[in-house]
Write an enzyme that holds these catalytic residues in place. Structure first.
Site, PDB file in Angstrom:
ATOM      1  N   SER A 257      93.600 -79.934 151.097  1.00 27.28           N
ATOM      2  CA  SER A 257      93.845 -81.200 152.098  1.00 27.28           C
ATOM      3  C   SER A 257      92.624 -82.075 152.290  1.00 27.28           C
ATOM      4  O   SER A 257      91.366 -81.615 151.786  1.00 27.28           O
ATOM      5  CB  SER A 257      94.456 -80.902 153.339  1.00 27.28           C
ATOM      6  OG  SER A 257      93.491 -80.116 154.020  1.00 27.28           O
ATOM      7  N   LYS A 258      92.736 -83.184 152.871  1.00 27.25           N
ATOM      8  CA  LYS A 258      91.246 -83.973 153.083  1.00 27.25           C
ATOM      9  C   LYS A 258      90.101 -83.112 153.654  1.00 27.25           C
ATOM     10  O   LYS A 258      89.210 -83.240 153.375  1.00 27.25           O
ATOM     11  CB  LYS A 258      91.771 -85.010 154.200  1.00 27.25           C
ATOM     12  CG  LYS A 258      92.191 -86.366 153.662  1.00 27.25           C
ATOM     13  CD  LYS A 258      91.719 -87.490 154.544  1.00 27.25           C
ATOM     14  CE  LYS A 258      90.762 -88.724 153.724  1.00 27.25           C
ATOM     15  NZ  LYS A 258      91.754 -89.350 152.966  1.00 27.25           N
ATOM     16  N   ARG A 259      90.623 -82.016 154.495  1.00 26.23           N
ATOM     17  CA  ARG A 259      89.793 -81.292 155.286  1.00 26.23           C
ATOM     18  C   ARG A 259      88.966 -80.443 154.203  1.00 26.23           C
ATOM     19  O   ARG A 259      87.809 -80.160 154.368  1.00 26.23           O
ATOM     20  CB  ARG A 259      90.547 -80.229 156.010  1.00 26.23           C
ATOM     21  CG  ARG A 259      89.678 -79.240 157.042  1.00 26.23           C
ATOM     22  CD  ARG A 259      90.937 -78.747 158.151  1.00 26.23           C
ATOM     23  NE  ARG A 259      92.072 -78.405 157.325  1.00 26.23           N
ATOM     24  CZ  ARG A 259      92.255 -76.964 156.766  1.00 26.23           C
ATOM     25  NH1 ARG A 259      91.231 -76.194 157.258  1.00 26.23           N
ATOM     26  NH2 ARG A 259      93.406 -76.540 156.212  1.00 26.23           N
ATOM     27  N   HIS A 260      89.501 -80.111 153.111  1.00 25.87           N
ATOM     28  CA  HIS A 260      88.604 -79.581 152.280  1.00 25.87           C
ATOM     29  C   HIS A 260      88.064 -80.455 150.972  1.00 25.87           C
ATOM     30  O   HIS A 260      87.513 -80.048 150.095  1.00 25.87           O
ATOM     31  CB  HIS A 260      89.874 -78.590 151.227  1.00 25.87           C
ATOM     32  CG  HIS A 260      90.484 -77.715 152.018  1.00 25.87           C
ATOM     33  ND1 HIS A 260      92.100 -77.697 152.118  1.00 25.87           N
ATOM     34  CD2 HIS A 260      90.080 -76.479 152.546  1.00 25.87           C
ATOM     35  CE1 HIS A 260      92.293 -76.791 152.730  1.00 25.87           C
ATOM     36  NE2 HIS A 260      91.458 -75.923 152.836  1.00 25.87           N
ATOM     37  N   GLY A 261      88.237 -81.652 151.365  1.00 24.76           N
ATOM     38  CA  GLY A 261      87.670 -82.592 150.412  1.00 24.76           C
ATOM     39  C   GLY A 261      88.606 -83.011 149.429  1.00 24.76           C
ATOM     40  O   GLY A 261      88.209 -83.357 148.292  1.00 24.76           O
TER      41      GLY A 261
END
Ligand code: GLU
Length: 496
Positions: A257-261
């Site tokens: 997800s965005k959180r992981h890049g």
């Protein structure tokens, strides 16, 4: 059909709803590699039949991202090909013709149920704890009821008449046979009331007509894949090889997800990740060669890629690994190649003019070896090279004076260095180093302290490329000027 001697036709079929993300890029890479490995073709098809999700400009961005990654296609909306058009919104007559054929055979049926009724059916099903779906009212109308609906002129959709019994098997290359009970399938819509096909219908018609041999796509499509298999059976067409590729996961094992890049590919490239590093890292997410080699060039990947070795479970995308690979790929470049790649970043930072002069290019090439060893992403280059383009505006006394020394000693050391370097015969790295080492001893200073003061004087910072190389690259005149200014700064500080 996985026989690698038979040229495969694979495709990337994005919906123009936004950027290409890391997860979908990995799937593109798998498709591309398999086509190249087998000497086949890789197609690009734009699946723009969902008019509600259409984002203007997204298609051009998708194409651009693939071009930046050097993942070129053999047939596609911009270059055409034997199966044009490659944009689904331009293929409506083709879908209508095929839908008509299935309608004639009773594999599709017209459904006039208005949205309110469908909503109500779903609510009732949910109340009975059944999955949402259509109750097949229009499939079993009496002849008279059907005639009345036909005569009404009401809008209708075409639904798939899923067999009421039996099972449909999806033979997935890496997961084996996946068995679905037909009774649990929904009579999904194939042609919407606006005349546009749904994904399920269009994907099957197009993959068949475009002679796609291998469908490598995200595993989120497994759930609806029996609809596709049924369509192939109803049409009497040979199915492609199904390869549902595993999700790309973050290091915590959760879907990326965005959180992981999981941002857009262009964002990664703009940050200064090399396409070849990103390509290599992503090719290894959910796949790997038998000997676990990690650094593989594009050519090696083409040679070694094997869809049979794709893992069914998710593969991890790890930013640290990408950073490591990026560094490795940066170090593989010649100074000239690296200079070429960092030039746009230096221009953007205003350190080099646009367009760059010959002299500026030559200067950047000269400086590149100073940072090539440490650079992780290209966008760090302007910061690391800034001291070679602009002298420190002022000096921070706390940085300049080593921990256990005072202002007077430091000033004296800088002045001594100035004097020694001014007298140096040849301005070479070994000569600078020998002189400064000897001077440290002569002054009774620890080399670490002395060199730190010199580094700060030369660059304004505590972290810089190697000191002697830095001074050498700055040139004698500039070095002497900076040492003098730093010493002066300490005079002022001492006086204060
Ligand atoms: N248009 C679909 C998507 O963007 C394509 C899926 C497929 O590859 O069949 O997810």
């Amino acid at each position: 059909m996985t026989d690698a001697t038979r040229p495969a036709r694979t495709r990337f079929a994005p919906s123009p709803t936004g950027f290409v993300h890391i997860g979908s890029l990995r799937t593109v890479i798998f498709n591309w590699l398999w086509a190249r490995h087998t000497g086949g073709q890789f197609l690009l098809r734009i699946e723009d039949t969902d008019r509600n999700r259409y984002v203007p400009g997204a298609e051009e961005q998708l194409l651009q991202s693939l071009r930046m990654m050097d993942l070129l296609w053999d047939e596609g909306p911009d270059i055409g090909g034997p199966h044009a058009p490659y944009r689904q919104s331009e293929r409506l007559p083709i879908y209508h013709r095929h839908a008509e054929e299935l309608l004639q055979h009773g594999y599709l049926y017209k459904c006039w149920c208005p949205p309110e009724r469908l909503k109500q059916v779903n609510e009732e099903r949910m109340a009975r704890k059944e999955p949402p779906g259509y109750d097949r009212r229009c499939r079993f109308l009496s002849a008279a009821e059907r005639a009345a609906e036909e005569a009404s002129g009401k809008p209708y959709v075409l639904r798939l008449a899923v067999p009421l019994e039996g099972e449909t098997v999806v033979n997935d290359l890496i997961r084996g046979p996946i068995v679905f009970q037909n009774a649990l399938q929904n009579d999904a819509v194939m042609i919407k009331s606006d005349g546009f096909p749904t994904y399920h219908f269009a994907v099957v018609v197009d993959d068949h007509l475009m002679q796609i041999t291998h469908v490598l796509r995200a595993d989120e499509w497994i759930a609806t894949s029996p609809l596709h298999v049924l369509l192939y059976q109803f049409f009497g067409w040979e199915q492609p090889v199904w390869v549902h590729v595993p999700n790309v996961l973050g290091p915590d094992g959760k879907k990326l997800s965005k959180r992981h890049g999981d941002t857009s590919v262009t964002e990664y490239l703009e940050k200064g990740y090399l396409p070849e590093a990103l390509f290599n890292v992503l090719a290894l997410v959910g796949w790997g060669p038998d000997d676990n080699t990690e650094i593989l060039s594009r050519e090696e990947l083409i040679q070694r890629f094997d869809i049979k070795r794709i893992q069914p479970s998710g593969g991890i995308f790890n930013l640290e690994k990408l950073n490591r690979f990026n560094g490795i790929y940066i170090r593989k470049l010649t100074p000239q190649q690296l200079a070429e790649r960092i030039l746009p970043y230096l221009q953007q930072a205003g350190l080099v003019a646009t367009p760059a002069s010959e002299a500026e290019r030559a200067r950047v090439e000269e400086l590149v070896p100073l940072i090539q060893e440490r650079l992780v992403v290209l966008s760090e280059a302007p910061d690391q090279l800034a001291p070679f383009f602009v002298a420190p505006e002022s000096y921070d006394r706390d940085l300049l004076i080593p921990k256990k020394l005072d202002a007077a000693t430091t000033r004296h050391a800088l002045q001594a260095a100035h004097e020694a370097l001014a007298q140096l015969e040849a301005w070479s790295v070994p000569a600078i180093e020998a002189t400064l080492r000897a001077l440290a001893e002569q002054l009774g200073l620890k080399v670490g302290d002395f060199f730190m003061a010199l580094r700060v004087a030369a660059t304004g910072r505590k972290v810089s490329p190697p000191l002697f190389e830095t001074l050498h690259a700055l040139g004698r005149a500039e070095t002497l000027q900076r040492l003098e200014r730093a010493a002066e700064a300490l005079t002022a500080a001492t006086a204060a």
